[in-house]
Scaffold this active site. Structure first.
Site, PDB file in Angstrom:
ATOM      1  N   GLU A 168       0.796  -1.226   0.000  1.00 47.58           N
ATOM      2  CA  GLU A 168       0.000   0.000   0.000  1.00 47.58           C
ATOM      3  C   GLU A 168       0.832   1.280   0.000  1.00 47.58           C
ATOM      4  OE1 GLU A 168      -2.823  -0.401   3.207  1.00 47.58           O
ATOM      5  OE2 GLU A 168      -3.873  -2.033   2.229  1.00 47.58           O
ATOM      6  N   GLU A 353      -5.808  -8.337  -0.067  1.00 48.65           N
ATOM      7  CA  GLU A 353      -6.505  -8.048   1.199  1.00 48.65           C
ATOM      8  C   GLU A 353      -7.943  -7.675   0.902  1.00 48.65           C
ATOM      9  OE1 GLU A 353      -4.872  -5.044   3.832  1.00 48.65           O
ATOM     10  OE2 GLU A 353      -2.845  -5.820   3.507  1.00 48.65           O
TER      11      GLU A 353
HETATM   12  O1  IFM Z   1      -4.803  -3.457   8.831  1.00 44.02           O
HETATM   13  C1  IFM Z   1      -4.662  -2.877   7.579  1.00 44.02           C
HETATM   14  C2  IFM Z   1      -3.446  -3.444   6.869  1.00 44.02           C
HETATM   15  O2  IFM Z   1      -2.284  -3.269   7.600  1.00 44.02           O
HETATM   16  C3  IFM Z   1      -3.259  -2.764   5.539  1.00 44.02           C
HETATM   17  N1  IFM Z   1      -4.462  -2.770   4.772  1.00 44.02           N
HETATM   18  C4  IFM Z   1      -5.688  -2.370   5.414  1.00 44.02           C
HETATM   19  C5  IFM Z   1      -5.862  -3.113   6.714  1.00 44.02           C
HETATM   20  C6  IFM Z   1      -7.167  -2.681   7.393  1.00 44.02           C
HETATM   21  O3  IFM Z   1      -7.140  -1.329   7.693  1.00 44.02           O
END
Ligand code: IFM
Length: 442
Positions: A168, A353
Site C-alpha cells: 500500500e 486483502e
Molecule cells: O490493517 C490494515 C493493513 O495493515 C493494511 N491494509 C488495510 C488493513 C485494514 O485497515
C-alpha cells in the site's frame, strides 16, 4: 444474504489465503527487534487509540506455530505475511541474526503445512534510524531498502512462492506524510510528494535487486479505491478525478506506464525530487503479478475552501463496517475489471486483502460474526464476477487471520477470523473461520 461460494465455484488452481503483517501481530519487543516509526508515533499523545502499540500485539513471534495450524486447519492454500525491516535491521544497517532466524523458522513452518508463503517485504515498520533521516521523504531510505530486500531474500528466498515489495504505497506516502494519519504523522506536501516518489523508487530498486538474485514471481500491493463524485456537478466530478489520481492512477500509471498522471503531477511538480523522471524506467520494470487490497469505495465532493486537492469525504448510504467504511462489493469487481483492461491485461492479479472489522465479542466461547460472513461472500461474488468478465484473477486473501494492532485504531477494531484475547493471547476461531473452512473444504 449473499450466495455462498465454495472452492469449486472458482477456477482450478485459484489460491485462497489469509493475510497478516509483522508489526500488527508479532510483538516488536521480542527477538531484538529495533525501534520503528510506529513506536514513536504511538508514544505521541492522540495519534493512536489509547496510545496502544505493537510491542506485544498477538505475540505471534512465540505463537506462530499455533497460528499457522489455524491457517492450515481452515483449508487455506497460502499465507501472506511481512518481514519487519526493524527486526531484520534494528538500526537500519546491521543485520539482526535473531530477526532473520525468526523468518527462516516461520517460512519453514509455512511450508511444512503445505501453505504457499506469500511474502511482503515492507508493511510499514520503518526503522527509527531511517525515520531520523526523513524516512520516505529521503531518497536514501529507498536505497537502503535494497539492503533489507537482499537480507531477507538471501535468507528465505529459496522457499517463497511470491514476493511483494511494498504494501500500500498510498498509505506509506499520502496517508502518512500528507494526511498525517499514519507514522510519521506529517502533514507536509513537499515531504508527501517526495515520499510518493521514493516509495515507488524503493519498489523498483527492490525488484531489480531480487531479479539479480534470481528471485521470481515479484509484485507489489496497491490499495485501490473506486472513486465516486458526491453529485453530478462538474466540480464534484473533478474532485472524484483528483481522488482517483492520487489514490489509484499515481501508482498504476507509474508502475505500468512509467509516467505520473499529468493532472496530479501538475500540482505536485514543484515539490518533487530533482530529476525524478530518471527513475521512471526502474519504477516501471515489468512485474509478475499485481496485488490489490480493496475495502470500500471513496465518495468525495469539491471543497473549494481548502487548498489542493480540495476534497471533502462524503459518507455513503450503504451499511458500514466497524471502521465506518461503507460496504460496497461492486467496487471490487469494477476495480478489477478497470485495472485489467487499462493496465495489466493478462498479468495475474491477486486480491491480497479484503475483510471487515466488527465489534466482535466472545459469548460462551463462541464469536458470532454474521455480517463478516456476508461481507466475505459478497466480495467473493464480486471477485467471481470479475473473472467472468475476463479478469485474470488468480487468488483472494482474507484480511486478516487474527484480530491485531489496527494502526491508529489500536486493538479496538477487529478484522480477524480468529478472535484474540489480548490479555491472555487465547485464540478463538470465529463463525466466519468455520464458514471459510466449509467453503474451502467443499
Ligand atoms: O490493517 C490494515 C493493513 O495493515 C493494511 N491494509 C488495510 C488493513 C485494514 O485497515
Amino acid at each position: 444474504m449473499p450466495i455462498k461460494f465454495t472452492r469449486s465455484d472458482f477456477p482450478k488452481g485459484f489460491i485462497f489465503g489469509t493475510a497478516t503483517a509483522a508489526y500488527q501481530i508479532e510483538g516488536s519487543s521480542n527477538g531484538n527487534c529495533g525501534p520503528c516509526h510506529w513506536d514513536t508515533f504511538s508514544a505521541t499523545p492522540k495519534n493512536v487509540f489509547k496510545a496502544e502499540n505493537g510491542f506485544t500485539a498477538c505475540d505471534h513471534f512465540h505463537r506462530f506455530e499455533e497460528d499457522l495450524d489455524l491457517v492450515q486447519a481452515c483449508g487455506f492454500d497460502a499465507y501472506r505475511f511481512s518481514t519487519s525491516w526493524a527486526r531484520v535491521m534494528p538500526n537500519g544497517k546491521t543485520i539482526n541474526k535473531e530477526g532473520l532466524e525468526f523468518y527462516d523458522r516461520l517460512v519453514d513452518a509455512i511450508c511444512a503445512r503445505n501453505l504457499r508463503p506469500n511474502l511482503t517485504l515492507y508493511h510499514w515498520d520503518l526503522p527509527s534510524a531511517l525515520a531520523d533521516i526523513g524516512g520516505w521523504a529521503n531518497r536514501e531510505t529507498a536505497k537502503r531498502f535494497v539492503d533489507h530486500t537482499n537480507a531477507v531474500i538471501q535468507c528465505v528466498g529459496d522457499r517463497i512462492d511470491t514476493v511483494a515489495t511494498i504494501n500500500e504505497p498510498w498509505c506509506v506516502a499520502w496517508l502518512s506524510y500528507f494526511l498525517g494519519h499514519h507514522a510519521p504523522g506529517l502533514r507536509d506536501i513537499r515531504a508527501a510528494a517526495r515520499a510518493m516518489h521514493h516509495i515507488l523508487l524503493a519498489h523498483g530498486l527492490s525488484v531489480d535487486a531480487m531479479r539479480s538474485l534470481g528471485t521470481s514471481n515479484l509484485g507489489v500491493v496497491l490499495n485501490l479505491t473506486e472513486a465516486h463524485p458526491a453529485s453530478n456537478k462538474p466540480s464534484d466530478v473533478n474532485a472524484k478525478d483528483r481522488l482517483d489520481g492520487i489514490h489509484n492512477r499515481w501508482f498504476l500509471d507509474a508502475i505500468f506506464k512509467g509516467v505520473y498522471p499529468q493532472d496530479i503531477l501538475n500540482k505536485l511538480y514543484e515539490f518533487m525530487p530533482k530529476n525524478f523522471e530518471d527513475d521512471m524506467s526502474l519504477i516501471s520494470e515489468p512485474i509478475d503479478w499485481l496485488g490489490i487490497n480493496y475495502y470500500t469505495r471513496g465518495i468525495v465532493a469539491d471543497d473549494p475552501g481548502e487548498p489542493w486537492p480540495s476534497l471533502k469525504d462524503i459518507e455513503g448510504s450503504m451499511d458500514k463496517t466497524q471502521m465506518g467504511w461503507e460496504i460496497y462489493p461492486e467496487g471490487l469487481k469494477n476495480l478489477l475489471v478497470r485495472v485489467s483492461r487499462n493496465y495489466t491485461g493478462n498479468l495475474p492479479l491477486l486480491v491480497t486483502e479484503n475483510g471487515m472489522a466488527c465489534a466482535d465479542e466472545i459469548q460462551n466461547e463462541i464469536v458470532y460474526d454474521p455480517s463478516r460472513i456476508d461481507y466475505i461472500f459478497s466480495h467473493l461474488a464480486a471477485a467471481r464476477a470479475a473473472i467472468d468478465e475476463g479478469v485474470n484473477l488468480q487468488g483472494f486473501f482474507y484480511w486478516s487471520l487474527l484480530d491485531n494492532f489496527e494502526w491508529a485504531f489500536g486493538y479496538e477494531k477487529r478484522f480477524g477470523i480468529v478472535h484474540v484475547d489480548f490479555e491472555t493471547q487465547k485464540r478463538t476461531p470465529k463463525a466466519s473461520f468455520n464458514e471459510w473452512a466449509l467453503s474451502l473444504n467443499s
